[in-house]
Design an enzyme around this catalytic site. Structure first.
Site, PDB file in Angstrom:
ATOM      1  N   SER B  96      36.604 -24.260   5.490  1.00 49.96           N
ATOM      2  CA  SER B  96      36.612 -23.833   4.092  1.00 49.96           C
ATOM      3  C   SER B  96      36.541 -22.308   3.977  1.00 49.96           C
ATOM      4  O   SER B  96      37.383 -21.616   4.536  1.00 49.96           O
ATOM      5  CB  SER B  96      35.459 -24.517   3.358  1.00 49.96           C
ATOM      6  N   ASP B 219      43.107 -33.036  -0.697  1.00 53.53           N
ATOM      7  CA  ASP B 219      41.911 -32.192  -0.810  1.00 53.53           C
ATOM      8  C   ASP B 219      42.016 -31.364  -2.085  1.00 53.53           C
ATOM      9  O   ASP B 219      42.914 -30.535  -2.235  1.00 53.53           O
ATOM     10  CB  ASP B 219      41.814 -31.267   0.421  1.00 53.53           C
ATOM     11  N   HIS B 247      37.370 -32.876   1.627  1.00 53.77           N
ATOM     12  CA  HIS B 247      37.434 -31.478   2.037  1.00 53.77           C
ATOM     13  C   HIS B 247      36.671 -31.236   3.339  1.00 53.77           C
ATOM     14  O   HIS B 247      36.575 -30.113   3.809  1.00 53.77           O
ATOM     15  CB  HIS B 247      36.840 -30.620   0.905  1.00 53.77           C
TER      16      HIS B 247
END
Lengths: 495, 271
Positions: B96, B219, B247
């Site tokens: 991320s 996602d 995610h």
């Protein structure tokens, strides 16, 4: 009834997803509340949430769920059927459904909690903001107070304990920053008679401020010596004033300003020494002159011509005046340099007043003045030095008689308070002009030259009275009488 | 305070093995990498850490100025490598927001890294019409900050004494707090702003270190389209789509992530 039927009948919204968030079951309530009509199962649970909640789900809820197997009481928004977003509390727990691993999502409406929490949150943010503002203001105030480095600024509580100091206080008294806070002001007074009287005055003042509502405007100001941490002694001018509390509930404090007056005191001492020396030098020849003149006046009364006799008498009277002036100067010198011995003892007030009044009866009769003594019902005893008390009262009485018109009244009134007794001497004379009031108790002052001629006096009497009253732990002051006249008052501690 | 203590750095394996540096995402801590990292025990040197302000890092080291944008976090990564004496060949594995942080670190010190592995990367979460769709508008991200405000640990601690009553039992209070992410709420807000309002699209274009982009099939935070955008930006990159909804495949489908990383490292003659 199957398990599905039972879950359907639950009185809260229940959604079951597989391990990856795909919805496998929604009970009736959940369908009614949250499932859009056009959507058919299965679909991912995150589809039910608006974007912000989706991110939260991905960044917080899922990681926690996978880590701990459950999440409790999370606050989220969910899309309602009407398209609006409504607040809910989410509880999720891992379990098994139809033989597969699942997560059970229980969704509870949270309108009330949401608004309640929002209010709390706003209140918290507001209070944080206030706290920040207060902290900034406090620092600013402290900086300002610290910048006044030549003056010690402190606050005291009712017991005389120091609550606050500025940088100047530490500097003046030679203490590390903030070490004074928590100490009693007494600690700064060294142990001798003059400072003892100062302490008594502070105690009386604190007591009055905290017990008498009318005392709120009064200021206590006097010169004293204080001990620095190193033991060195410094001369200071102390000024005490009450500071009102921020609210009725919070206690008031006493502001104490202390200014270094060492240089002035040093010059004053030089001046006093000079005056004392000169006065002493005056006294010896003056005594000889007075003795000679008195002898001349008495022994050769019958020998002298009438004119010469008048001149001798005039010389005697003026020499006696000069002697009184010299004695007053010496006394004042002793008082200001702290060389006067005070013997405080418990005395009967009535007798002290009687003695002084008797001494002035002759003078009052000459002007047909009535001396009126008003005593409280229960006459308290006082803690004073009887001779010094006598001198003060006689001085004030003689002043009152001196400045009273013929055929008038002088009142002597004693009033008892919790910790002191106040004597008021009131006449019906012309009083003191307001512009002169502030200088009444200083040396060599009489209101005007015209008065000087009319009323005999050295101009030292009231300064001596103030010195003696303060040395006994009391205060002295003046206020005008109604409709005219003067009131001189002084206080002494109760015995 | 050493860097290793500051960032709660955990090291496993022999320094002579290929070095894997695992960097966690926003809202998480290093433990989120546990399942994936454990598969590489024995043949790699592994470094796990928490960003300052996250996990068990030392909150006293949090500097609002330094961490106002992702550069400060990239500096953390570089400092950790320096503290461990690593000069080259580090394989960066980021999830991320750590993908952007890793990209910034790789731009600043290209020789430090051998490979970059990005899981669920998004260089910019905000939409920038008409050419770029990050997935969110400013209001959505403000909404996230509001939700965090109402759920975070500081908030729980604030309420815990109220909930537990005046004679509050510390155990009850502790339990309430622990049920939330253990992060300072003010810092978390600050990190969230740095994360979600960042735009590092141009920085990825400057990365010269070879990279593997692992994007989730479905996602909401980092779409396949965003993955394709990155693939274009990154000079020597491969894009692999994981058949995963969500995610955080390293937690939900660790096996897929492990295989993808292993395959890539074998192909690159590292394992």
């Amino acid at each position: 009834m199957s398990i599905t039927d039972e879950l359907s009948a639950l009185p809260c919204s229940l959604i079951i997803t597989d391990a990856f968030g795909k919805i496998v079951f929604m009970n009736a309530l959940a369908r009614i509340e949250f499932l859009p009509e056009q959507v058919t199962l299965p679909t991912a649970i995150e589809q039910l949430f608006p974007p912000a909640a989706k991110i939260f789900l991905q960044t917080h809820l899922w990681p926690m769920l996978r880590k701990e197997g459950q999440v409790r009481e999370y606050y989220l928004n969910i899309k309602s059927k009407l398209g609006t977003s409504i607040p809910i509390l989410v509880n999720v727990a891992a379990g098994v459904y139809s033989g597969e691993s699942c997560y059970r999502w229980v969704l509870l409406p949270a309108y009330q909690r949401a608004s309640f929490e929002q209010e709390l949150l706003n209140a918290r943010q507001q209070s944080l903001q206030y706290a920040q503002e207060v902290s900034v203001l406090k620092q600013r105030l402290q900086n300002i107070l610290d910048a006044a480095q030549d003056i010690a600024i402190m606050t005291l509580d009712q017991m005389g304990v120091i609550q606050f100091t500025n940088l100047g206080a530490g500097k003046l008294l030679g203490y590390p920053y903030n070490e004074l806070v928590g100490q009693n002001i007494e600690m700064l007074f060294c142990n001798h008679q003059e400072t003892h009287a100062g302490l008594l005055r502070i105690k009386y003042y604190l007591n009055a401020i905290y017990t008498m509502p009318t005392a709120m405007e009064s200021v206590l100001e006097f010169e004293s010596t204080l001990a620095q941490q190193s033991g060195a002694i410094i001369d200071v001018l102390l000024q005490f004033r009450p500071v009102p509390g921020e609210s009725n509930a919070s206690p008031k404090q006493i502001l104490l300003l202390a200014t270094d007056i060492s240089k002035r005191k040093q010059l004053e001492r030089l001046q006093n020494d000079f005056v004392a020396t000169i006065s002493h030098e005056f006294r010896t020849p003056l005594t000889a002159i007075l003795a000679s003149l008195t002898l001349l006046s008495h022994r050769y009364e019958n020998v002298l011509e009438e004119k010469a006799k008048r001149l001798v008498d005039l010389s005697v009277i003026n020499s006696q005046r000069l002697k009184r002036l010299v004695n007053d100067l010496l006394d004042l010198g002793d008082i200001t340099s702290g060389n006067v011995t005070i013997n405080l003892q418990s005395c009967a007030l009535e007798q002290l007043i009687e003695r002084a009044v008797n001494e002035q009866t002759q003078a009052s009769k000459l002007k047909q003045i009535t001396l009126n003594v008003l005593m409280p019902e229960h006459v308290p005893s006082v803690c004073t030095d009887p001779d010094k008390f006598h001198r003060v009262l006689v001085n004030l009485l003689s002043n009152a008689i001196k400045f009273s018109p013929v055929n008038s009244t002088v009142n002597v009134q004693a009033t008892a308070y919790a910790s002191c007794v106040v004597l008021r001497i009131e006449d019906q004379g012309c009083g003191v002009k307001p512009e002169f009031e502030s200088r009444l108790f200083t040396q060599f002052t009489q209101e005007n030259n015209a008065s000087n001629r009319e009323y005999e006096g050295s101009g030292l009497g009231l300064a001596i009275c103030k010195g003696l009253v303060n040395a006994m732990g009391g205060e002295i002051g003046y206020q005008s009488a109604q409709p005219h006249g003067a009131i001189f008052w002084f206080s002494c501690l109760r015995g | 305070m050493s860097v290793l203590q500051r960032n709660n750095v955990r090291v496993l394996g022999k320094p002579s093995d290929p070095v894997l540096l695992f960097a966690h995402g926003f809202g998480c801590n290093q433990s989120m990498w546990d399942s994936v990292a454990s598969a590489f025990i024995g043949n790699t040197y592994q470094i796990l850490f928490d960003y300052v302000g996250s996990g068990q890092s030392d909150l006293r080291c949090y500097q609002f100025e330094r961490y106002a944008n992702l550069q400060g976090y990239a500096q953390d990564v570089i400092e950790i490598c320096d503290a461990l004496g690593l000069e080259r060949d580090v394989i960066f594995v980021g999830h991320s927001v750590s993908c952007s942080i890793g990209a910034l670190a790789a731009v600043a010190r290209p020789n430090l890294f051998r490979e970059m592995i990005f899981l669920g990367a998004s260089p910019c979460f905000l939409n920038d019409p008409p050419h770029y769709s990050g997935g969110f508008d400013k209001d959505d991200l403000e909404g996230l900050l509001a939700l965090m405000n109402q759920n975070y640990v500081g908030w729980a601690e604030y309420l815990a004494p109220v909930v537990a009553g005046p004679d509050n039992n510390p155990e009850i209070a502790g339990e309430l707090s622990n049920s939330f992410c253990s992060t300072d709420p003010v810092i978390a807000q600050h990190f969230a702003r740095a994360t979600f309002f960042a735009d590092n699209r141009d920085d990825f274009a400057k990365v010269t270190v070879p990279s593997l982009i692992l994007q989730h099939q479905d996602d909401v935070l980092a779409s396949v389209a965003v993955g394709e955008f990155l693939h274009k930006q990154l000079k020597h990159s491969q894009l692999k789509i994981l058949d995963v909804a969500g995610h955080a495949a390293h937690m939900s489908h660790p096996g897929l992530v492990i295989t993808a990383i292993q395959d890539y490292l074998k192909e690159r003659d590292i394992l």
